[in-house]
Design a protein around this motif. Structure first.
Motif, PDB file in Angstrom:
ATOM      1  N   GLY A 181       0.842  -1.199   0.000  1.00 12.68           N
ATOM      2  CA  GLY A 181       0.000   0.000   0.000  1.00 12.68           C
ATOM      3  C   GLY A 181       0.867   1.234   0.000  1.00 12.68           C
ATOM      4  N   ARG A 182       0.482   2.233  -0.772  1.00 11.97           N
ATOM      5  CA  ARG A 182       1.299   3.457  -0.882  1.00 11.97           C
ATOM      6  C   ARG A 182       0.455   4.718  -0.708  1.00 11.97           C
ATOM      7  NH1 ARG A 182       2.226   4.115  -7.460  1.00 11.97           N
ATOM      8  NH2 ARG A 182       0.091   3.633  -7.986  1.00 11.97           N
ATOM      9  N   SER A 183      -0.557   4.627   0.160  1.00 13.74           N
ATOM     10  CA  SER A 183      -1.387   5.825   0.376  1.00 13.74           C
ATOM     11  C   SER A 183      -0.577   6.869   1.140  1.00 13.74           C
ATOM     12  CB  SER A 183      -2.661   5.481   1.151  1.00 13.74           C
ATOM     13  OG  SER A 183      -2.344   5.188   2.493  1.00 13.74           O
ATOM     14  N   ASN A 184      -1.026   8.135   1.012  1.00 16.34           N
ATOM     15  CA  ASN A 184      -0.336   9.214   1.725  1.00 16.34           C
ATOM     16  C   ASN A 184      -0.535   9.125   3.225  1.00 16.34           C
ATOM     17  OD1 ASN A 184       0.675  10.324  -0.594  1.00 16.34           O
ATOM     18  ND2 ASN A 184      -0.982  11.802  -0.830  1.00 16.34           N
ATOM     19  N   HIS A 205       2.471  -2.068  -4.312  1.00 17.36           N
ATOM     20  CA  HIS A 205       1.171  -1.419  -4.530  1.00 17.36           C
ATOM     21  C   HIS A 205       0.439  -2.149  -5.641  1.00 17.36           C
ATOM     22  CE1 HIS A 205       3.270   0.449  -7.869  1.00 17.36           C
ATOM     23  NE2 HIS A 205       4.248   0.700  -7.004  1.00 17.36           N
ATOM     24  N   ARG A 206      -0.651  -1.566  -6.089  1.00 15.03           N
ATOM     25  CA  ARG A 206      -1.507  -2.321  -7.023  1.00 15.03           C
ATOM     26  C   ARG A 206      -0.818  -2.641  -8.347  1.00 15.03           C
ATOM     27  NH1 ARG A 206      -6.374  -0.633  -6.830  1.00 15.03           N
ATOM     28  NH2 ARG A 206      -6.233   1.201  -5.487  1.00 15.03           N
ATOM     29  N   HIS A 207       0.255  -1.962  -8.684  1.00 12.06           N
ATOM     30  CA  HIS A 207       0.950  -2.237  -9.941  1.00 12.06           C
ATOM     31  C   HIS A 207       2.193  -3.103  -9.743  1.00 12.06           C
ATOM     32  CE1 HIS A 207      -1.704   0.633 -11.834  1.00 12.06           C
ATOM     33  NE2 HIS A 207      -1.414   1.482 -10.853  1.00 12.06           N
ATOM     34  N   MET A 288      -4.486   2.174  18.221  1.00 11.03           N
ATOM     35  CA  MET A 288      -3.289   3.019  18.287  1.00 11.03           C
ATOM     36  C   MET A 288      -3.504   4.388  17.649  1.00 11.03           C
ATOM     37  SD  MET A 288      -1.114   1.305  19.936  1.00 11.03           S
ATOM     38  CE  MET A 288       0.454   2.142  19.727  1.00 11.03           C
ATOM     39  N   THR A 289      -4.364   4.454  16.641  1.00 16.76           N
ATOM     40  CA  THR A 289      -4.496   5.693  15.871  1.00 16.76           C
ATOM     41  C   THR A 289      -4.953   6.845  16.766  1.00 16.76           C
ATOM     42  OG1 THR A 289      -4.896   4.418  13.884  1.00 16.76           O
ATOM     43  CG2 THR A 289      -5.606   6.700  13.825  1.00 16.76           C
ATOM     44  N   ILE A 290      -5.992   6.614  17.557  1.00 12.36           N
ATOM     45  CA  ILE A 290      -6.512   7.683  18.419  1.00 12.36           C
ATOM     46  C   ILE A 290      -5.513   7.995  19.550  1.00 12.36           C
ATOM     47  CG2 ILE A 290      -7.929   6.119  19.845  1.00 12.36           C
ATOM     48  CD1 ILE A 290     -10.076   8.407  19.816  1.00 12.36           C
TER      49      ILE A 290
HETATM   50  P1  NAD Z   1      -5.991   3.404   0.119  1.00 10.68           P
HETATM   51  O1  NAD Z   1      -7.159   2.827  -0.615  1.00 10.68           O
HETATM   52  O2  NAD Z   1      -5.756   4.858   0.097  1.00 10.68           O
HETATM   53  O3  NAD Z   1      -4.668   2.683  -0.394  1.00 10.68           O
HETATM   54  C1  NAD Z   1      -4.634   1.318  -0.664  1.00 10.68           C
HETATM   55  C2  NAD Z   1      -3.293   0.975  -1.260  1.00 10.68           C
HETATM   56  O4  NAD Z   1      -3.292  -0.426  -1.557  1.00 10.68           O
HETATM   57  C3  NAD Z   1      -3.002   1.694  -2.568  1.00 10.68           C
HETATM   58  O5  NAD Z   1      -1.730   2.296  -2.476  1.00 10.68           O
HETATM   59  C4  NAD Z   1      -3.000   0.587  -3.630  1.00 10.68           C
HETATM   60  O6  NAD Z   1      -1.994   0.784  -4.622  1.00 10.68           O
HETATM   61  C5  NAD Z   1      -2.696  -0.646  -2.803  1.00 10.68           C
HETATM   62  N1  NAD Z   1      -3.280  -1.845  -3.411  1.00 10.68           N
HETATM   63  C6  NAD Z   1      -4.553  -2.018  -3.851  1.00 10.68           C
HETATM   64  N2  NAD Z   1      -4.701  -3.260  -4.346  1.00 10.68           N
HETATM   65  C7  NAD Z   1      -3.511  -3.884  -4.211  1.00 10.68           C
HETATM   66  C8  NAD Z   1      -3.038  -5.180  -4.550  1.00 10.68           C
HETATM   67  N3  NAD Z   1      -3.818  -6.075  -5.113  1.00 10.68           N
HETATM   68  N4  NAD Z   1      -1.743  -5.474  -4.269  1.00 10.68           N
HETATM   69  C9  NAD Z   1      -0.929  -4.567  -3.687  1.00 10.68           C
HETATM   70  N5  NAD Z   1      -1.333  -3.314  -3.343  1.00 10.68           N
HETATM   71  C10 NAD Z   1      -2.601  -2.991  -3.607  1.00 10.68           C
HETATM   72  O7  NAD Z   1      -6.140   2.841   1.621  1.00 10.68           O
HETATM   73  P2  NAD Z   1      -5.518   3.373   3.015  1.00 10.68           P
HETATM   74  O8  NAD Z   1      -6.234   4.610   3.400  1.00 10.68           O
HETATM   75  O9  NAD Z   1      -4.051   3.349   2.971  1.00 10.68           O
HETATM   76  O10 NAD Z   1      -6.047   2.210   3.979  1.00 10.68           O
HETATM   77  C11 NAD Z   1      -5.644   0.859   3.802  1.00 10.68           C
HETATM   78  C12 NAD Z   1      -6.397  -0.014   4.784  1.00 10.68           C
HETATM   79  O11 NAD Z   1      -6.065   0.404   6.101  1.00 10.68           O
HETATM   80  C13 NAD Z   1      -7.920   0.081   4.712  1.00 10.68           C
HETATM   81  O12 NAD Z   1      -8.468  -1.178   5.051  1.00 10.68           O
HETATM   82  C14 NAD Z   1      -8.267   1.090   5.782  1.00 10.68           C
HETATM   83  O13 NAD Z   1      -9.577   0.900   6.302  1.00 10.68           O
HETATM   84  C15 NAD Z   1      -7.234   0.752   6.815  1.00 10.68           C
HETATM   85  N6  NAD Z   1      -6.891   1.865   7.713  1.00 10.68           N
HETATM   86  C16 NAD Z   1      -6.866   1.592   9.040  1.00 10.68           C
HETATM   87  C17 NAD Z   1      -6.525   2.575   9.933  1.00 10.68           C
HETATM   88  C18 NAD Z   1      -6.473   2.244  11.385  1.00 10.68           C
HETATM   89  O14 NAD Z   1      -6.579   3.111  12.240  1.00 10.68           O
HETATM   90  N7  NAD Z   1      -6.252   0.973  11.734  1.00 10.68           N
HETATM   91  C19 NAD Z   1      -6.205   3.862   9.493  1.00 10.68           C
HETATM   92  C20 NAD Z   1      -6.196   4.113   8.122  1.00 10.68           C
HETATM   93  C21 NAD Z   1      -6.542   3.096   7.238  1.00 10.68           C
END
Ligand code: NAD
Length: 312
Positions: A181-184, A205-207, A288-290
């Motif tokens: 995963g590479r979200s900001n 990530h997804r690619h 942990m987040t909160i």
């Molecule tokens: P997002 O949708 O912004 O990012 C998802 C990432 O996964 C993207 O970078 C994408 O490229 C990658 N991805 C998608 N399909 C993929 C695959 N098949 N193989 C590899 N990589 C793949 O999501 P996010 O905001 O980063 O959140 C991710 C997860 O974490 C979600 O389930 C969200 O609910 C959870 N989350 C939990 C907390 C917490 O407090 N525990 C906080 C934030 C997010």
């Protein structure tokens, strides 16, 4: 024997189940103690303002919980509940007012915002020293440049690092970490924090082709994808530390008609047999987040006085 099971090498010693609930409680306890200290020694009470626009039920619950936790920490806590129709200008005016309020050290604008609001403009309008979500470009840049003393770090990845410390300690030298995963808000800052702790880091990530194979070479796997139980046992090296950020709601007919349950991005029941340490869902990263939001607010208050903030 299926091809899947033939690849799975089980970990022979009992895995460490990393208890996020207990660790989050100890972070909050430390915030409470440090808040008392700040009040006594510097006559400063940390203040947090949470802003919510609209009435999304899930966001309302999150915001209420944040307010309650802030009060439990001994903070000044204010919540601004704005109408769904609030204009961008009015929201920016409120942010500006909070930026100039010396009793407020942390500002959090709850996401998602209504569609007519430009969320990026709002986030970048928050004073970086009050940006307790760690999303402002200044804080993103500080993390990237390793300016950790004053950086406000995104709460979820900062929490993941504390959980990982249970399994691996502070120094990850010589260890390979794969972040999926590479979200900001999770993946990218997580990778930066791992790098900061001396791990060798790969971001998938997804690619990315062949993610399972990549994971098999990892000592640490952080899954932040949003795909229920994607990471299987045969993706893991025996003894690997697994941090599961995913929160996914899936159908649970076994609990009754229409019932659901939460699962992570890791197939926990099988992964726990291979991992050396693993976070459960729920009860792992979630709490942990909160807790880290509170730690960030405390840090912002310390930094506002030019005092070195306690480390979490
Ligand atoms: P997002 O949708 O912004 O990012 C998802 C990432 O996964 C993207 O970078 C994408 O490229 C990658 N991805 C998608 N399909 C993929 C695959 N098949 N193989 C590899 N990589 C793949 O999501 P996010 O905001 O980063 O959140 C991710 C997860 O974490 C979600 O389930 C969200 O609910 C959870 N989350 C939990 C907390 C917490 O407090 N525990 C906080 C934030 C997010």
């Amino acid at each position: 024997m299926t091809s899947n099971t033939s690849l799975v090498m089980e970990n022979n010693s009992a895995p460490l189940i990393i208890d996020g609930k207990a660790i989050a409680a100890s972070v909050v306890e430390k915030v409470q103690n440090e808040t008392q200290k700040l009040l006594k020694e510097h006559d400063l009470k940390p203040g947090i303002a949470v802003v919510i626009v609209g009435d999304d039920p899930a966001s309302q619950v999150y915001v209420r919980n944040k307010g309650l936790k802030a009060e439990a920490c001994g903070f000044k806590s204010v919540t601004h509940r704005l109408d769904e129709e609030t204009s961008q200008k009015d929201l920016l005016n409120l942010v500006d007012q909070l930026n100039n309020d010396t009793t407020i050290h942390g500002i959090l604008v709850q996401l998602p915002l209504p569609r007519h609001i430009d969320k990026d403009e709002v986030i970048q309008a928050i004073a970086p020293e009050k940006d307790v979500d760690g999303f402002h470009f200044i804080n993103v840049g500080k993390l990237g440049a390793g300016v950790m003393q004053t950086a406000l770090l995104p709460c979820t990845p900062a929490g993941c690092m504390i959980l990982l410390r249970e399994a691996r300690g502070d120094d990850l030298s010589g260890l390979h970490a794969v972040v999926i995963g590479r979200s900001n808000i999770v993946g990218k800052p997580m990778a930066q924090l791992l790098l900061q702790a001396n791990a060798t880091v790969t971001i998938a990530h997804r690619h990315t082709p062949n993610v399972p194979q990549l994971c098999r070479s990892a000592d640490i796997v952080v899954a932040a994808v949003g795909i229920p139980e994607m990471v299987k046992a045969d993706w893991l090296k025996p003894g690997a530390s697994v941090i599961d950020v995913g929160i996914n709601r899936v159908d649970a007919p076994e609990k009754g008609e229409g019932k659901t349950r939460l699962v992570g991005d890791v197939a926990y029941e099988e992964a726990v047999k291979v991992a050396g340490a693993i976070t459960p869902v729920p009860g792992g990263v979630g709490p942990m987040t909160i807790a880290l939001l509170m730690a960030n607010t405390l840090k912002a208050a310390y930094v506002s006085k030019g005092i070195e903030a306690p480390r979490f």
